[in-house]
Design an enzyme around this catalytic site. Sequence first.
Site, PDB file in Angstrom:
ATOM      1  N   GLU A 166       0.911  -1.290   0.099  1.00  0.00           N
ATOM      2  CA  GLU A 166      -0.104   0.096  -0.095  1.00  0.00           C
ATOM      3  C   GLU A 166       0.776   1.223  -0.333  1.00  0.00           C
ATOM      4  OE1 GLU A 166      -2.905  -0.195   3.066  1.00  0.00           O
ATOM      5  OE2 GLU A 166      -3.963  -2.079   2.256  1.00  0.00           O
ATOM      6  N   GLU A 368      -4.980  -8.892   0.519  1.00  0.00           N
ATOM      7  CA  GLU A 368      -5.447  -8.667   1.797  1.00  0.00           C
ATOM      8  C   GLU A 368      -7.215  -8.555   1.588  1.00  0.00           C
ATOM      9  OE1 GLU A 368      -4.264  -5.503   4.334  1.00  0.00           O
ATOM     10  OE2 GLU A 368      -2.156  -5.932   3.882  1.00  0.00           O
TER      11      GLU A 368
HETATM   12  C1  BGP Z   1      -4.425  -2.417   5.418  1.00  0.00           C
HETATM   13  C2  BGP Z   1      -2.963  -2.777   5.901  1.00  0.00           C
HETATM   14  C3  BGP Z   1      -2.853  -3.715   7.102  1.00  0.00           C
HETATM   15  C4  BGP Z   1      -4.094  -3.820   8.088  1.00  0.00           C
HETATM   16  C5  BGP Z   1      -5.344  -3.553   7.594  1.00  0.00           C
HETATM   17  C6  BGP Z   1      -6.547  -3.283   8.212  1.00  0.00           C
HETATM   18  O1  BGP Z   1      -4.503  -1.262   4.774  1.00  0.00           O
HETATM   19  O2  BGP Z   1      -2.039  -3.161   4.895  1.00  0.00           O
HETATM   20  O3  BGP Z   1      -1.612  -3.363   7.539  1.00  0.00           O
HETATM   21  O4  BGP Z   1      -3.824  -2.944   9.121  1.00  0.00           O
HETATM   22  O5  BGP Z   1      -5.237  -2.675   6.379  1.00  0.00           O
HETATM   23  O6  BGP Z   1      -6.779  -2.121   8.574  1.00  0.00           O
HETATM   24  P1  BGP Z   1      -6.704  -1.499  10.062  1.00  0.00           P
HETATM   25  O7  BGP Z   1      -5.651  -2.221  10.674  1.00  0.00           O
HETATM   26  O8  BGP Z   1      -6.771  -0.019   9.987  1.00  0.00           O
HETATM   27  O9  BGP Z   1      -8.023  -1.885  10.373  1.00  0.00           O
END
Ligand code: BGP
Length: 466
Positions: A166, A368
């Site tokens: 990201e 993801e």
């Molecule tokens: C993505 C990231 C992760 C993870 C996920 C969930 O954007 O790559 O690192 O954290 O989001 O988001 P959050 O943890 O902010 O709820």
Amino acid sequence: MNNCKLPKDFFFGTAMSGPQTEGAYNKDGRLPSIWDTWSDREINAFHNNVGSYVGNDFYNKYEEDIKILKGLNFDSYRTSIQWTRLLDKNGKLNPKGVEYYHKVIDFSLDNGIDVFINLHHFDLPQYLEDRGGWTNREIIEAYGNYARLAFKEFGAKVKHWFTFNEPIVVPMQMYSNGAWYPYERDYNKAMTVQYHITLAHCLAVREFNKLKKEGELPEVCDIGLINNFAPPYTKENPSKEDLEAVRMTDGVHNRWWLDVCSKGKLPFDVIDTLKELGISIDMREGDEALIACGKVDWLGFNYYQPARVQAPKEKIDEHGNPKFADEYVWQERKMNIYRGWEIYPRGIYDFAMKITKECPNLPFFISENGMGVEGEDKFKNSDGIIEDDYRIEFVKEHLEWVAKAIEDGADCRGYHYWAAIDNWSWANAFKNRYGFIGVDLANKYTRFSKKSATWIAEVSKTKVIK
Ligand code: BGP
């Protein structure tokens, strides 16, 4: 869409990252990262005052966790190396860090689980941040050195490499919308950071391909980039200005990376608009040739939510930064109220088809996708099991759209869920839990299964979504 089937060789696994899981922040020569500095300075910026120090204790529990992944019938997972653990301040390998990552990789492979390695997941050594971090062009060479050393050290064992996770998040959260330390709201700086990250990506890919050519990396190794691509939508009957908002949102967040990764070019319509708005990107001689080296073997597509936009009311915000779009609130939207993100499974299909159309012959995987929920204890049944049917429904609906995309010609190779085991989530710390497997913070970070664990184990084994 009941009982859809995914291809036999479709892979299943999980995504995670070093800074969110390892903990052991000051062990064995690990250097402070920007997240530790933020935690040191302002612990109350983190949910329940839980800073970056602990992760989910993967550093000590990696053997147990890898066995858990095997138990879920996963064949692979992605994590990141921490720059702060692998190298010392002189940019040389830290033997203890090297030993640790070898142990993790070896244990995974011995258990029949493939490890995908990503190099940068929002983290940076603090000593580099002190020199300006991603705003300073010199960091590109420092990152190139880090990438080269990692490729050489682990290349014989790790087949799938990624330069960044990201890459839009650091410019956005740290420099543009002021959400994360150092809370800047300077669009010029944000685009400088995005540009330097782009050059760093291209440099790493160039080095990777060079090492492969010289026989220092096995022929089967490949390299990619992972982004949180967001399918852009606007109103049903859009104005010219609404469509313009879509063009720039899509341009800066999605097309920028799709073009670099599939064509070795930046989207020039986006650069032209930025120039017209006085956003200067310091393009120097030789940059174009370097960007031409940024083409990858495949992409990681993180999908959480779509980008719904409309023409902005004001073209400049209160900080003097250009505004390309306002949020468009779709009346029928369904929200994950805990995370504040829209749940729109069809978006995964739409963007999969966009990759298929705009980047022909570029394979990808879902790198993801997941659902974070706060206070899951309230869903415990009388046996004490968290009945996370919402998570099962979330994954099922997304997988169904993935199956349809594959049927319609998308070259999508697999699915990594974020994140199979609860972990630390940046400023949200342990607020929202994503795991099929929970982590009991009050009880030495003990792992326990939620209802969804049995469900996903069956899906990853049979490739049948039901
Ligand atoms: C993505 C990231 C992760 C993870 C996920 C969930 O954007 O790559 O690192 O954290 O989001 O988001 P959050 O943890 O902010 O709820």
